[in-house]
Design a protein around this motif. Structure first.
Motif, PDB file in Angstrom:
ATOM      1  N   GLN A   1       0.853  -1.184   0.000  1.00 11.13           N
ATOM      2  CA  GLN A   1       0.000   0.000   0.000  1.00 11.13           C
ATOM      3  C   GLN A   1       0.891   1.237   0.000  1.00 11.13           C
ATOM      4  OE1 GLN A   1      -2.717   0.807   3.386  1.00 11.13           O
ATOM      5  NE2 GLN A   1      -4.355   0.737   1.867  1.00 11.13           N
ATOM      6  N   ASN A   2       0.677   2.109  -0.970  1.00 12.64           N
ATOM      7  CA  ASN A   2       1.441   3.349  -1.093  1.00 12.64           C
ATOM      8  C   ASN A   2       0.492   4.527  -0.954  1.00 12.64           C
ATOM      9  OD1 ASN A   2       3.913   2.026  -1.636  1.00 12.64           O
ATOM     10  ND2 ASN A   2       3.343   1.788  -3.774  1.00 12.64           N
ATOM     11  N   LYS A   3       0.661   5.279   0.100  1.00 10.24           N
ATOM     12  CA  LYS A   3      -0.132   6.470   0.345  1.00 10.24           C
ATOM     13  C   LYS A   3       0.770   7.699   0.304  1.00 10.24           C
ATOM     14  CE  LYS A   3      -4.074   4.378   0.874  1.00 10.24           C
ATOM     15  NZ  LYS A   3      -5.205   4.564  -0.058  1.00 10.24           N
ATOM     16  N   LYS A   4       0.140   8.861   0.523  1.00 12.27           N
ATOM     17  CA  LYS A   4       0.880  10.111   0.421  1.00 12.27           C
ATOM     18  C   LYS A   4       1.960  10.209   1.473  1.00 12.27           C
ATOM     19  CE  LYS A   4       0.196  15.116   0.274  1.00 12.27           C
ATOM     20  NZ  LYS A   4      -0.794  16.215   0.365  1.00 12.27           N
ATOM     21  N   ASN A   5       1.692   9.743   2.696  1.00 14.34           N
ATOM     22  CA  ASN A   5       2.648   9.922   3.786  1.00 14.34           C
ATOM     23  C   ASN A   5       3.244   8.619   4.306  1.00 14.34           C
ATOM     24  OD1 ASN A   5       0.190   9.112   4.808  1.00 14.34           O
ATOM     25  ND2 ASN A   5       0.457  10.181   6.747  1.00 14.34           N
ATOM     26  N   TYR A   6       2.882   7.476   3.704  1.00 17.80           N
ATOM     27  CA  TYR A   6       3.497   6.230   4.172  1.00 17.80           C
ATOM     28  C   TYR A   6       3.437   5.167   3.077  1.00 17.80           C
ATOM     29  CZ  TYR A   6      -1.051   3.919   4.822  1.00 17.80           C
ATOM     30  OH  TYR A   6      -2.278   3.347   4.615  1.00 17.80           O
ATOM     31  N   THR A   7       4.369   4.210   3.188  1.00 13.14           N
ATOM     32  CA  THR A   7       4.386   3.016   2.340  1.00 13.14           C
ATOM     33  C   THR A   7       4.436   1.805   3.260  1.00 13.14           C
ATOM     34  OG1 THR A   7       6.803   3.082   2.147  1.00 13.14           O
ATOM     35  CG2 THR A   7       5.513   4.206   0.432  1.00 13.14           C
ATOM     36  N   LEU A   8       3.669   0.777   2.912  1.00 13.45           N
ATOM     37  CA  LEU A   8       3.549  -0.402   3.761  1.00 13.45           C
ATOM     38  C   LEU A   8       3.687  -1.654   2.921  1.00 13.45           C
ATOM     39  CD1 LEU A   8       2.829  -1.649   6.553  1.00 13.45           C
ATOM     40  CD2 LEU A   8       0.430  -1.544   5.838  1.00 13.45           C
ATOM     41  N   SER A   9       4.420  -2.637   3.466  1.00 12.48           N
ATOM     42  CA  SER A   9       4.579  -3.935   2.819  1.00 12.48           C
ATOM     43  C   SER A   9       4.492  -5.009   3.896  1.00 12.48           C
ATOM     44  CB  SER A   9       5.915  -4.023   2.078  1.00 12.48           C
ATOM     45  OG  SER A   9       6.146  -5.339   1.606  1.00 12.48           O
ATOM     46  N   LEU A  10       3.578  -5.965   3.693  1.00  9.69           N
ATOM     47  CA  LEU A  10       3.391  -7.080   4.623  1.00  9.69           C
ATOM     48  C   LEU A  10       3.543  -8.372   3.832  1.00  9.69           C
ATOM     49  CD1 LEU A  10       0.255  -5.749   6.574  1.00  9.69           C
ATOM     50  CD2 LEU A  10       2.665  -5.530   7.224  1.00  9.69           C
ATOM     51  N   LEU A  11       4.650  -9.053   4.029  1.00  8.93           N
ATOM     52  CA  LEU A  11       4.977 -10.269   3.289  1.00  8.93           C
ATOM     53  C   LEU A  11       4.786 -11.474   4.192  1.00  8.93           C
ATOM     54  CD1 LEU A  11       6.067 -11.803   0.856  1.00  8.93           C
ATOM     55  CD2 LEU A  11       8.383 -11.256   1.634  1.00  8.93           C
ATOM     56  N   THR A  12       3.849 -12.319   3.829  1.00  5.24           N
ATOM     57  CA  THR A  12       3.591 -13.562   4.554  1.00  5.24           C
ATOM     58  C   THR A  12       4.099 -14.729   3.717  1.00  5.24           C
ATOM     59  OG1 THR A  12       1.623 -12.587   5.572  1.00  5.24           O
ATOM     60  CG2 THR A  12       1.822 -14.975   5.646  1.00  5.24           C
ATOM     61  N   SER A  13       5.039 -15.470   4.292  1.00  3.39           N
ATOM     62  CA  SER A  13       5.700 -16.550   3.549  1.00  3.39           C
ATOM     63  C   SER A  13       5.517 -17.862   4.304  1.00  3.39           C
ATOM     64  CB  SER A  13       7.194 -16.256   3.372  1.00  3.39           C
ATOM     65  OG  SER A  13       7.392 -14.999   2.758  1.00  3.39           O
ATOM     66  N   PRO A  14       4.603 -18.714   3.857  1.00  7.78           N
ATOM     67  CA  PRO A  14       4.454 -20.020   4.516  1.00  7.78           C
ATOM     68  C   PRO A  14       5.645 -20.937   4.272  1.00  7.78           C
ATOM     69  CG  PRO A  14       3.039 -19.879   2.592  1.00  7.78           C
ATOM     70  CD  PRO A  14       3.617 -18.520   2.782  1.00  7.78           C
ATOM     71  N   LEU A  15       6.436 -20.625   3.250  1.00  9.58           N
ATOM     72  CA  LEU A  15       7.627 -21.417   2.946  1.00  9.58           C
ATOM     73  C   LEU A  15       8.837 -20.492   2.994  1.00  9.58           C
ATOM     74  CD1 LEU A  15       8.887 -24.108   2.110  1.00  9.58           C
ATOM     75  CD2 LEU A  15       8.481 -23.470  -0.284  1.00  9.58           C
ATOM     76  N   ALA A  16       9.735 -20.750   3.946  1.00  9.45           N
ATOM     77  CA  ALA A  16      10.916 -19.909   4.125  1.00  9.45           C
ATOM     78  C   ALA A  16      12.125 -20.809   4.419  1.00  9.45           C
ATOM     79  CB  ALA A  16      10.709 -18.909   5.252  1.00  9.45           C
ATOM     80  N   TYR A  17      13.264 -20.403   3.868  1.00 10.79           N
ATOM     81  CA  TYR A  17      14.499 -21.154   4.048  1.00 10.79           C
ATOM     82  C   TYR A  17      15.605 -20.177   4.458  1.00 10.79           C
ATOM     83  CZ  TYR A  17      18.863 -23.521   2.799  1.00 10.79           C
ATOM     84  OH  TYR A  17      20.142 -24.035   2.820  1.00 10.79           O
ATOM     85  N   THR A  18      16.365 -20.544   5.491  1.00  7.36           N
ATOM     86  CA  THR A  18      17.475 -19.727   5.987  1.00  7.36           C
ATOM     87  C   THR A  18      18.743 -20.570   6.007  1.00  7.36           C
ATOM     88  OG1 THR A  18      16.033 -18.344   7.354  1.00  7.36           O
ATOM     89  CG2 THR A  18      18.367 -18.396   7.922  1.00  7.36           C
ATOM     90  N   PHE A  19      19.791 -20.014   5.392  1.00  9.11           N
ATOM     91  CA  PHE A  19      21.095 -20.688   5.337  1.00  9.11           C
ATOM     92  C   PHE A  19      22.094 -19.845   6.117  1.00  9.11           C
ATOM     93  CE2 PHE A  19      25.282 -21.068   3.245  1.00  9.11           C
ATOM     94  CZ  PHE A  19      25.540 -22.407   3.493  1.00  9.11           C
ATOM     95  N   MET A  20      22.747 -20.454   7.109  1.00 11.53           N
ATOM     96  CA  MET A  20      23.755 -19.790   7.926  1.00 11.53           C
ATOM     97  C   MET A  20      25.126 -20.376   7.600  1.00 11.53           C
ATOM     98  SD  MET A  20      21.877 -17.716   9.775  1.00 11.53           S
ATOM     99  CE  MET A  20      23.132 -17.172  10.916  1.00 11.53           C
ATOM    100  N   TYR A  21      26.120 -19.484   7.481  1.00  7.62           N
ATOM    101  CA  TYR A  21      27.476 -19.935   7.119  1.00  7.62           C
ATOM    102  C   TYR A  21      28.485 -19.158   7.954  1.00  7.62           C
ATOM    103  CZ  TYR A  21      31.778 -20.513   4.432  1.00  7.62           C
ATOM    104  OH  TYR A  21      33.076 -20.774   4.058  1.00  7.62           O
ATOM    105  N   ILE A  22      29.485 -19.883   8.494  1.00  8.94           N
ATOM    106  CA  ILE A  22      30.576 -19.287   9.266  1.00  8.94           C
ATOM    107  C   ILE A  22      31.882 -19.698   8.594  1.00  8.94           C
ATOM    108  CG2 ILE A  22      31.759 -19.243  11.497  1.00  8.94           C
ATOM    109  CD1 ILE A  22      29.130 -19.727  12.850  1.00  8.94           C
ATOM    110  N   SER A  23      32.577 -18.709   8.046  1.00  7.29           N
ATOM    111  CA  SER A  23      33.800 -19.005   7.295  1.00  7.29           C
ATOM    112  C   SER A  23      35.045 -19.004   8.168  1.00  7.29           C
ATOM    113  CB  SER A  23      33.972 -17.969   6.168  1.00  7.29           C
ATOM    114  OG  SER A  23      34.142 -16.667   6.714  1.00  7.29           O
ATOM    115  N   ASN A  24      35.018 -18.346   9.321  1.00  9.26           N
ATOM    116  CA  ASN A  24      36.194 -18.222  10.180  1.00  9.26           C
ATOM    117  C   ASN A  24      36.092 -19.234  11.321  1.00  9.26           C
ATOM    118  OD1 ASN A  24      38.317 -17.291  11.888  1.00  9.26           O
ATOM    119  ND2 ASN A  24      38.129 -15.250  10.952  1.00  9.26           N
TER     120      ASN A  24
END
Length: 462
Positions: free
Chosen positions: A333-356
């Protein structure tokens, strides 16, 4: 003798003239005279109005049709409304004939706050219709033989269809005072024709560098340490929107802050803000403000961070490095004084990596000891809000909630930008975080974490 004969002759002459006068007066009915006068006055008013056209310097008057008086100008027709009005409880023929005969005219109705050339409303139309009904009732009573039509005959009439209406356009004769341009003899279409393609990309950015200084003397009664801090950041955005179905948003955030650490005998400076984050979001419009969305986010930091008075490394560049990929529905939703984004993701993947391998506690990043990677699968909710509360105060908020249905990682970032002018501003940054996947220790006894930073300095937006 002559006097005796003169008196009867005068009486006979007077008797013969008197009936003639009565007959003449009977023919001139007040209602008919009032009706004729009203039509004459109405006609004179229209002619006076149309004479305004003779003055070319005056603005042209607007002529509109007025259907309120149509019953008086169509062929004589019997309508039921005048009779129904005559038999109302508040009205009687005697009262009408004694009080309203002289006023029974369209001209009187016009004086009674009824204007001819204004937009009619319901109250005005009803008032005019009552006056017209009174005039028609007088006409029915005096000339019944002339009323040949009946309102029932008009019930079966249908309006003309559009195909039956013939439009005759007006032919205006306008004298041209402009000279025509010189005709173009030849045009080279290959070289002169320019096609401009729409640019659906929008670019913007924001950069700032702010400094904070805190001085405390050695003999300050409450103690403490003098500190100096520097905070800098850069935000770049490139967004594509074809204004039909496709949106592609890209945002790069870089933030770096240093603070002096007098109590740290090993390190003179420490980082208090260190972030490199890249977001990309591809959306295909589903309906209204909803989009099918595929989003990806990568974040890490620039420099190493150590525990106070030790060389134990807590984090470093690409340690950790986090990649989030989500698929779901995004409400925008884009209005004159604000912008809003609501992202609902039933499928999500997170990858964590430590190189040191010098990181002392990988479990703080949900990576098991002895491993360098972690894979988390679950669902995620992301909310982004940019609200211009007043022109000098802007609130940017980002809320993330990720769950594997076994553990929860939540983050809420809030930046309040107090704009003094185009180049100076004050920033208040508050970051709250919750992670119940971290093991609690004596030094860390809560899953809830908080960071706050207030700074003042240069700021520029383009």
């Amino acid at each position: 003798m002559k006097r005796k004969l003169a008196l009867p002759l005068i009486l006979a002459l007077f008797c013969s003239v008197a009936p003639a006068q009565k007959i003449t007066k009977a023919k001139a009915s007040p209602a008919v005279a009032a009706f004729a006068d009203s039509l004459a006055n109405l006609r004179a008013a229209y002619y006076a109005y149309f004479r305004m056209w003779d003055d070319l310097d005056a603005p042209a008057p607007r002529v509109r049709r007025d259907p309120a008086y149509y019953k008086l100008f169509v062929p004589p027709t019997y309508y039921t409304a005048p009779v129904e009005q005559a038999f109302e409880l508040k009205w009687s023929p005697e009262e009408y004939n004694t009080k309203h005969t002289a006023a029974d005219s369209v001209y009187r109705a016009k004086q009674d706050s009824i204007r001819l050339f204004t937009v009619p409303d319901l109250e005005r139309s009803a008032k005019v219709d009552r006056w017209v009904n009174k005039i028609l009732l007088n006409y029915y009573m005096q000339y019944p033989e002339r009323v040949l039509g009946n309102e029932l005959y008009l019930a079966d009439l249908k309006p003309l269809e559009d195909s039956q209406i013939v439009m005759n356009p007006r032919k205006e004769h306008i004298k041209s005072f402009l000279q025509p341009e010189n005709p173009v003899e030849s045009v080279d279409t290959e070289s002169d024709l320019v096609i401009v393609r729409p640019n659906f990309w929008k670019y913007k950015g924001n950069g700032y560098a702010q400094f904070t200084q805190h001085y405390i003397s050695d003999n300050w009664y409450k103690g403490g340490e003098s500190t100096n801090s520097l905070l800098s950041g850069l935000v770049l955005e490139a967004n594509f929107d074809d204004r039909q179905r496709l949106e592609f948003e890209n945002k790069l955030e870089m933030k770096l802050g240093f603070v002096t650490a007098p109590s740290d005998t090993v390190h003179k400076y420490k980082t208090n803000a260190d972030l490199f984050r890249l977001n990309s979001k591809l959306g295909v419009k589903a309906f209204k403000n909803w989009y099918y969305t595929l989003a990806a986010e990568f974040k890490t930091q620039f420099f190493a961070n150590y525990k106070t008075n030790t060389n134990d490394m807590i984090s470093n560049f690409m340690s950790p490095a986090q990649l989030d990929i989500t698929l779901g529905m995004d409400f925008k939703q884009n209005k004159k004084n604000y912008t809003l984004s609501l992202l609902t993701s039933p499928l999500a993947y997170t990858f964590m990596y430590i190189s040191n391998d010098k990181i002392t506690d990988p479990a703080a990043f949900n990576v098991e000891p002895g491993h360098s990677t972690a894979n988390l699968i679950g669902s995620k909710f992301t909310g982004n809000l940019t609200w211009t509360i007043i022109p000098s105060i802007v609130w940017e908020s980002k809320l993330e909630y990720f769950t594997t249905y076994d553990k929860v990682i939540a983050s809420w970032e809030n930046t309040f930008n107090f704009v003094l002018n185009r180049y100076l501003s004050t920033k208040l940054f508050v970051h709250a975080r919750y992670d119940d996947g971290v093991k609690l220790t004596e030094d860390n006894k809560s899953y809830f974490q908080l960071q706050e930073l207030l700074s003042f300095g240069l700021n520029y937006t383009w």
